[in-house]
Design a protein around this motif. Structure first.
Motif, PDB file in Angstrom:
ATOM      1  N   LEU A  23      43.974  42.169  41.528  1.00  0.00           N
ATOM      2  CA  LEU A  23      42.855  42.349  42.451  1.00  0.00           C
ATOM      3  C   LEU A  23      42.051  41.069  42.684  1.00  0.00           C
ATOM      4  O   LEU A  23      41.701  40.764  43.836  1.00  0.00           O
ATOM      5  CB  LEU A  23      41.935  43.461  41.925  1.00  0.00           C
ATOM      6  CG  LEU A  23      40.798  43.903  42.851  1.00  0.00           C
ATOM      7  CD1 LEU A  23      41.359  44.436  44.166  1.00  0.00           C
ATOM      8  CD2 LEU A  23      39.936  44.961  42.158  1.00  0.00           C
ATOM      9  N   PRO A  24      41.741  40.263  41.650  1.00  0.00           N
ATOM     10  CA  PRO A  24      40.960  39.034  41.904  1.00  0.00           C
ATOM     11  C   PRO A  24      41.636  38.058  42.851  1.00  0.00           C
ATOM     12  O   PRO A  24      40.960  37.210  43.449  1.00  0.00           O
ATOM     13  CB  PRO A  24      40.808  38.432  40.495  1.00  0.00           C
ATOM     14  CG  PRO A  24      40.910  39.600  39.575  1.00  0.00           C
ATOM     15  CD  PRO A  24      41.933  40.498  40.209  1.00  0.00           C
ATOM     16  N   ARG A  83      41.507  40.240  34.727  1.00  0.00           N
ATOM     17  CA  ARG A  83      42.948  39.961  34.656  1.00  0.00           C
ATOM     18  C   ARG A  83      43.489  40.206  33.247  1.00  0.00           C
ATOM     19  O   ARG A  83      44.519  40.858  33.063  1.00  0.00           O
ATOM     20  CB  ARG A  83      43.221  38.501  35.057  1.00  0.00           C
ATOM     21  CG  ARG A  83      43.062  38.192  36.525  1.00  0.00           C
ATOM     22  CD  ARG A  83      43.638  36.810  36.826  1.00  0.00           C
ATOM     23  NE  ARG A  83      43.310  36.370  38.172  1.00  0.00           N
ATOM     24  CZ  ARG A  83      42.254  35.623  38.480  1.00  0.00           C
ATOM     25  NH1 ARG A  83      41.429  35.215  37.505  1.00  0.00           N
ATOM     26  NH2 ARG A  83      42.022  35.270  39.723  1.00  0.00           N
ATOM     27  N   ARG A 141      31.879  40.944  43.807  1.00  0.00           N
ATOM     28  CA  ARG A 141      31.319  41.373  42.512  1.00  0.00           C
ATOM     29  C   ARG A 141      29.820  41.103  42.472  1.00  0.00           C
ATOM     30  O   ARG A 141      29.051  41.923  41.965  1.00  0.00           O
ATOM     31  CB  ARG A 141      32.028  40.629  41.370  1.00  0.00           C
ATOM     32  CG  ARG A 141      31.478  40.960  39.995  1.00  0.00           C
ATOM     33  CD  ARG A 141      32.355  40.363  38.908  1.00  0.00           C
ATOM     34  NE  ARG A 141      31.787  40.584  37.589  1.00  0.00           N
ATOM     35  CZ  ARG A 141      30.999  39.726  36.941  1.00  0.00           C
ATOM     36  NH1 ARG A 141      30.699  38.549  37.510  1.00  0.00           N
ATOM     37  NH2 ARG A 141      30.508  40.008  35.757  1.00  0.00           N
ATOM     38  N   LEU A 157      36.551  46.487  46.204  1.00  0.00           N
ATOM     39  CA  LEU A 157      36.626  46.464  44.740  1.00  0.00           C
ATOM     40  C   LEU A 157      36.506  47.869  44.173  1.00  0.00           C
ATOM     41  O   LEU A 157      37.241  48.256  43.258  1.00  0.00           O
ATOM     42  CB  LEU A 157      35.503  45.597  44.152  1.00  0.00           C
ATOM     43  CG  LEU A 157      35.534  44.093  44.360  1.00  0.00           C
ATOM     44  CD1 LEU A 157      34.392  43.453  43.579  1.00  0.00           C
ATOM     45  CD2 LEU A 157      36.861  43.518  43.913  1.00  0.00           C
ATOM     46  N   TYR A 185      36.838  38.077  45.270  1.00  0.00           N
ATOM     47  CA  TYR A 185      36.369  38.850  44.122  1.00  0.00           C
ATOM     48  C   TYR A 185      34.970  38.444  43.671  1.00  0.00           C
ATOM     49  O   TYR A 185      34.099  39.301  43.464  1.00  0.00           O
ATOM     50  CB  TYR A 185      37.352  38.681  42.955  1.00  0.00           C
ATOM     51  CG  TYR A 185      37.071  39.607  41.805  1.00  0.00           C
ATOM     52  CD1 TYR A 185      37.583  40.895  41.781  1.00  0.00           C
ATOM     53  CD2 TYR A 185      36.282  39.204  40.728  1.00  0.00           C
ATOM     54  CE1 TYR A 185      37.321  41.759  40.732  1.00  0.00           C
ATOM     55  CE2 TYR A 185      36.008  40.050  39.675  1.00  0.00           C
ATOM     56  CZ  TYR A 185      36.537  41.331  39.675  1.00  0.00           C
ATOM     57  OH  TYR A 185      36.262  42.182  38.630  1.00  0.00           O
ATOM     58  N   ALA A 238      36.344  37.838  36.955  1.00  0.00           N
ATOM     59  CA  ALA A 238      37.753  37.861  37.356  1.00  0.00           C
ATOM     60  C   ALA A 238      38.699  37.595  36.187  1.00  0.00           C
ATOM     61  O   ALA A 238      39.680  38.324  35.983  1.00  0.00           O
ATOM     62  CB  ALA A 238      37.987  36.847  38.476  1.00  0.00           C
TER      63      ALA A 238
END
Length: 374
Positions: A322-323, A294, A332, A175, A328, A290
């Motif tokens: 990325l998520p 986005r 996170r 991440l 994720y 997430a």
């Protein structure tokens, strides 16, 4: 934090229950004598003490005989006008007997006041009820405030517990690397753009960003915006305008058509121009949830595309996907745990202290809610 204690040894739930009990007792005491009858005692007591206060200096000793007669007649009239079943009526009669003399001294007035004490005690029942009700309301306010504090405390402890369950060895660089790469790229791109583009072009990007609330710059002051968009000097870069703002009026006249306008529009808003950085376009660490990332990354793509090179826009697009490319949520949580948990909190988690505090806080919340519902 002690589970059932808010301030020292004070238990808001117990205090509220005690205050309610005091109100019930105080109301019962008033009802035993009757509200209207006690109101009548209060009126009579006030009139009696008012007579004593007003005439004491004139109706004693060898003073004003007319005042002496007037006082005795007024007091007799007051007592004779009382209902036979008035609570503490005998106290008024006792005071009247003390004052029924051919000559009065200051000690007679004092004795009369003492004789009225039973009436004062009845009157106090009304005051005690009002005071009890005020204490109950204060206790209720304290309980509600404590409930709010407990809610915040429980949320904090639940979050702490959740972070404590995170896998601290998880590969958070999956991440961090995309986020840091994007942040570095967008900061460099904005620095270059702000340095090389005209102030007018920069303001176009700033104003266009208003359509994207999650990637919006702070709106420029109206008079500064008006100057940059309408005066020829707006074609200069922001660093150049800031340099002009330091010139004397005579020197400035060689560079701009209206030196006074630049001084009143640009120089007075130097702080805004200096602080116009890429911060609204960067992503915090640890990153947001997430769904938020986005959405925000989509807006970042739209804004960066107006001034930044393609690789910066591509980095923003990478954040948007990325998520879906990594675990994720788990990563996170690990990032937040590493960032937020200090050694003391980790030790408390390991020892079970956080779980214990959470149980105590929840139990106290239940007691408070029950007390408030009561």
């Amino acid at each position: 934090m002690k589970g059932a204690e808010a301030d020292g040894d004070t238990d808001p739930a117990a205090a509220l229950r005690a205050a309610r009990s005091d109100v019930a007792d105080a109301r019962a005491a008033v009802e035993d004598h009757g509200e209207e009858r006690l109101q009548a005692v209060r009126t009579a007591y006030r009139e009696a003490t008012d007579l004593l206060d007003r005439y004491e200096g004139r109706a004693t000793g060898t003073g004003d005989f007319a005042a002496f007669v007037e006082f005795q007649e007024a007091f007799v009239e007051l007592v004779e006008g009382l209902d036979d079943d008035l609570p503490a009526r005998d106290a008024f009669e006792a005071a009247n007997d003390i004052l029924d003399q051919r000559r009065l001294g200051e000690d007679d007035f004092e004795r009369a006041r003492e004789a009225l004490d039973p009436a004062a005690d009845r009157v106090a029942l009304l005051s005690e009820r009002a005071a009890a009700e005020e204490r109950r309301e204060a206790a209720r306010r304290d309980a509600r405030q404590r409930l709010r504090d407990l809610t915040d405390r429980i949320e904090y402890l639940e979050r702490l517990r959740r972070l404590g369950e995170a896998d601290l060895d998880a590969p958070v660089e999956r991440l961090r690397d995309p986020v840091e790469s994007y942040n570095e790229a967008v900061e460099a791109a904005w620095t270059t753009f702000k340095r090389e583009a005209s102030a007018r072009e920069v303001f176009r990007v700033v104003e266009a960003s208003e359509a994207y609330p999650l990637a919006a710059f702070r709106r420029p002051p109206p008079e500064l915006r008006e100057y940059v968009t309408t005066y020829a000097a707006g074609e200069e870069s922001i660093p150049t305008l800031l340099t002009y703002a330091d010139y004397s009026s005579s020197k400035l006249s060689h560079y701009v058509d209206d030196p006074a306008a630049l001084r009143t529009r640009v120089a007075t808003h130097r702080t805004y121009l200096e602080r116009l950085d890429a911060d609204p376009l960067t992503v915090d660490w640890p990153p947001p949830a997430a769904g938020t990332l986005r959405h925000r990354a989509g807006e970042l793509v739209s804004v960066t595309a107006r001034f930044a090179p393609d690789d910066v826009v591509a980095a923003a697009r990478r954040l948007r996907t990325l998520p879906d490319e990594v675990a994720y949520g788990r990563l996170r949580e690990t990032a937040m745990a590493r960032d937020e948990l200090d050694d003391t909190e980790r030790e408390r988690l390991a020892e079970g202290a956080v779980e214990s505090e959470l149980e105590e806080a929840r139990a106290e919340r239940e007691r408070l809610e029950a007390a408030l519902d009561g």
